[in-house]
Scaffold this motif. Structure first.
Motif, mmCIF file in Angstrom:
data_model
loop_
_atom_site.group_PDB
_atom_site.id
_atom_site.type_symbol
_atom_site.label_atom_id
_atom_site.label_comp_id
_atom_site.label_asym_id
_atom_site.label_seq_id
_atom_site.Cartn_x
_atom_site.Cartn_y
_atom_site.Cartn_z
ATOM 1 N N UNK A 178 6.157 -12.240 20.679
ATOM 2 C CA UNK A 178 4.951 -11.410 20.788
ATOM 3 C C UNK A 178 5.242 -9.943 21.125
ATOM 4 N N UNK A 179 6.051 -9.642 22.159
ATOM 5 C CA UNK A 179 6.278 -8.223 22.497
ATOM 6 C C UNK A 179 6.816 -7.402 21.317
ATOM 7 N N UNK A 180 7.821 -7.941 20.635
ATOM 8 C CA UNK A 180 8.404 -7.223 19.504
ATOM 9 C C UNK A 180 7.392 -7.083 18.369
ATOM 10 N N UNK A 181 6.621 -8.129 18.112
ATOM 11 C CA UNK A 181 5.646 -8.070 17.020
ATOM 12 C C UNK A 181 4.523 -7.076 17.299
ATOM 13 N N UNK A 182 4.146 -6.923 18.550
ATOM 14 C CA UNK A 182 3.138 -5.916 18.904
ATOM 15 C C UNK A 182 3.680 -4.518 18.596
ATOM 16 N N UNK A 183 4.951 -4.292 18.929
ATOM 17 C CA UNK A 183 5.585 -3.004 18.624
ATOM 18 C C UNK A 183 5.634 -2.787 17.114
ATOM 19 N N UNK A 184 5.992 -3.835 16.378
ATOM 20 C CA UNK A 184 6.048 -3.752 14.917
ATOM 21 C C UNK A 184 4.679 -3.409 14.345
ATOM 22 N N UNK A 185 3.634 -4.024 14.875
ATOM 23 C CA UNK A 185 2.269 -3.753 14.401
ATOM 24 C C UNK A 185 1.853 -2.310 14.677
ATOM 25 N N UNK A 186 2.260 -1.789 15.832
ATOM 26 C CA UNK A 186 1.937 -0.404 16.182
ATOM 27 C C UNK A 186 2.628 0.558 15.221
ATOM 28 N N UNK A 187 3.921 0.334 14.994
ATOM 29 C CA UNK A 187 4.686 1.211 14.098
ATOM 30 C C UNK A 187 4.148 1.127 12.668
ATOM 31 N N UNK A 188 3.883 -0.096 12.200
ATOM 32 C CA UNK A 188 3.350 -0.284 10.850
ATOM 33 C C UNK A 188 1.996 0.393 10.696
ATOM 34 N N UNK A 189 1.182 0.334 11.727
ATOM 35 C CA UNK A 189 -0.145 0.942 11.686
ATOM 36 C C UNK A 189 -0.055 2.463 11.651
ATOM 37 N N UNK A 190 0.844 3.012 12.441
ATOM 38 C CA UNK A 190 1.018 4.471 12.472
ATOM 39 C C UNK A 190 1.513 4.999 11.130
ATOM 40 N N UNK A 191 2.502 4.304 10.566
ATOM 41 C CA UNK A 191 3.068 4.742 9.279
ATOM 42 C C UNK A 191 2.050 4.594 8.155
ATOM 43 N N UNK A 192 1.417 3.422 8.079
ATOM 44 C CA UNK A 192 0.494 3.149 6.977
ATOM 45 C C UNK A 192 -0.755 4.015 7.032
ATOM 46 N N UNK A 193 -1.176 4.397 8.230
ATOM 47 C CA UNK A 193 -2.341 5.276 8.363
ATOM 48 C C UNK A 193 -2.136 6.581 7.607
ATOM 49 N N UNK A 194 -0.902 7.047 7.604
ATOM 50 C CA UNK A 194 -0.566 8.283 6.888
ATOM 51 C C UNK A 194 -0.335 8.062 5.391
ATOM 52 N N UNK A 195 0.102 6.841 5.041
ATOM 53 C CA UNK A 195 0.458 6.582 3.645
ATOM 54 C C UNK A 195 -0.690 6.030 2.802
ATOM 55 N N UNK A 196 -1.704 5.459 3.438
ATOM 56 C CA UNK A 196 -2.819 4.851 2.705
ATOM 57 C C UNK A 196 -3.431 5.791 1.661
ATOM 58 N N UNK A 197 -3.690 7.063 1.984
ATOM 59 C CA UNK A 197 -4.294 7.956 0.977
ATOM 60 C C UNK A 197 -3.484 8.082 -0.312
ATOM 61 N N UNK A 198 -2.160 7.908 -0.207
ATOM 62 C CA UNK A 198 -1.303 8.072 -1.383
ATOM 63 C C UNK A 198 -1.348 6.856 -2.311
ATOM 64 N N UNK A 199 -1.547 5.662 -1.751
ATOM 65 C CA UNK A 199 -1.611 4.464 -2.592
ATOM 66 C C UNK A 199 -3.045 4.100 -2.966
ATOM 67 N N UNK A 200 -3.996 4.617 -2.219
ATOM 68 C CA UNK A 200 -5.403 4.284 -2.429
ATOM 69 C C UNK A 200 -5.879 4.641 -3.831
ATOM 70 N N UNK A 201 -5.488 5.816 -4.315
ATOM 71 C CA UNK A 201 -5.973 6.281 -5.618
ATOM 72 C C UNK A 201 -5.460 5.416 -6.768
ATOM 73 N N UNK A 202 -4.296 4.811 -6.589
ATOM 74 C CA UNK A 202 -3.756 3.923 -7.619
ATOM 75 C C UNK A 202 -4.297 2.512 -7.473
ATOM 76 N N UNK A 203 -4.458 2.067 -6.224
ATOM 77 C CA UNK A 203 -4.895 0.701 -5.963
ATOM 78 C C UNK A 203 -6.325 0.452 -6.439
ATOM 79 N N UNK A 204 -7.228 1.384 -6.196
ATOM 80 C CA UNK A 204 -8.641 1.169 -6.485
ATOM 81 C C UNK A 204 -8.935 1.232 -7.983
ATOM 82 N N UNK A 205 -8.116 1.967 -8.737
ATOM 83 C CA UNK A 205 -8.417 2.143 -10.154
ATOM 84 C C UNK A 205 -7.531 1.310 -11.065
#
Length: 206
Positions: A178-205
């Motif tokens: 659990x402790x390590x996975x919580x850290x992984x979720x935090x890091x993944x969330x921080x990174x993906x929050x910035x990257x979502x706009x770049x994949x969103x335009x391709x994913x939706x269309x």
């Protein structure tokens, strides 16, 4: 005049189809990329019981967030398919016999994790960090749920370790991670929050 209108409609339809096709190709390339990343993640590991700690969970979560539920889960299914074909992409090798490995349940849980994370995150047009993080936590919980159920089934049917207590399985197969996975979720969330706009335009269309 009618001819010009029809020609204009035809051009717009053709451009839309070409753009849609291009987006689909890009999404399939990203799907292949995440399949490769999940495979590489299997070799970045820390030995542990009953399953080694790897970076696969991190890439599985990212696949759901960035690619969405369909392409994300597809990337995981392709990974599993390649492993069952015999390619050494799992943490302990590959091959159809791997389905008898007690830890295989955690791998199958990756599919559900990626799908549910992608589904929950993209229920909102612009997901917040909080939504991404808690969606990731739910996804991780599903990995362990599927993994532990499968682990118990295999232990009881095919091994001599069926006498392991429920408490031992919960502690060694879930709580210690659990402790390590919580850290992984935090890091993944921080990174993906910035990257979502770049994949969103391709994913939706696509």
């Amino acid at each position: 005049w009618d001819y010009l209108v029809r020609r204009d409609k035809y051009k717009k339809k053709r451009n839309f189809l070409m753009k849609s096709k291009t987006n689909k190709v890009i999404m399939l390339c990203l799907t292949a990329l995440f399949t490769a990343l999940i495979a590489v993640g299997a070799y970045i590991k820390i030995p542990a019981f009953p399953v080694p700690i790897t970076l696969q969970t991190f890439f599985v979560i990212l696949s759901g967030i960035l690619l969405g539920k369909n392409y994300g889960s597809l990337s995981v299914m392709v990974y599993i398919f390649l492993g069952l074909l015999g390619l050494p992409v799992f943490s302990s090798g590959g091959g159809i016999h791997y389905v008898l490995n007690p830890s295989f349940g955690y791998i199958t849980g990756f599919v559900l994790c990626s799908f549910i994370v992608g589904y929950l995150v993209h229920k909102k047009e612009n997901p917040s960090f909080k939504r991404i993080f808690f969606s990731s936590i739910i996804g991780v919980f599903l990995i362990y749920l599927v993994g532990m159920i499968y682990y118990v089934i295999i232990l009881n049917l095919f091994t001599d370790n069926a006498d392991l207590s429920f408490k031992t399985i919960i502690v060694s197969g879930f709580l210690i991670f659990i402790p390590l996975d919580v850290v992984i979720c935090i890091i993944a969330s921080l990174i993906s929050k910035r990257l979502i706009p770049y994949t969103k335009k391709y994913r939706k269309k696509s």
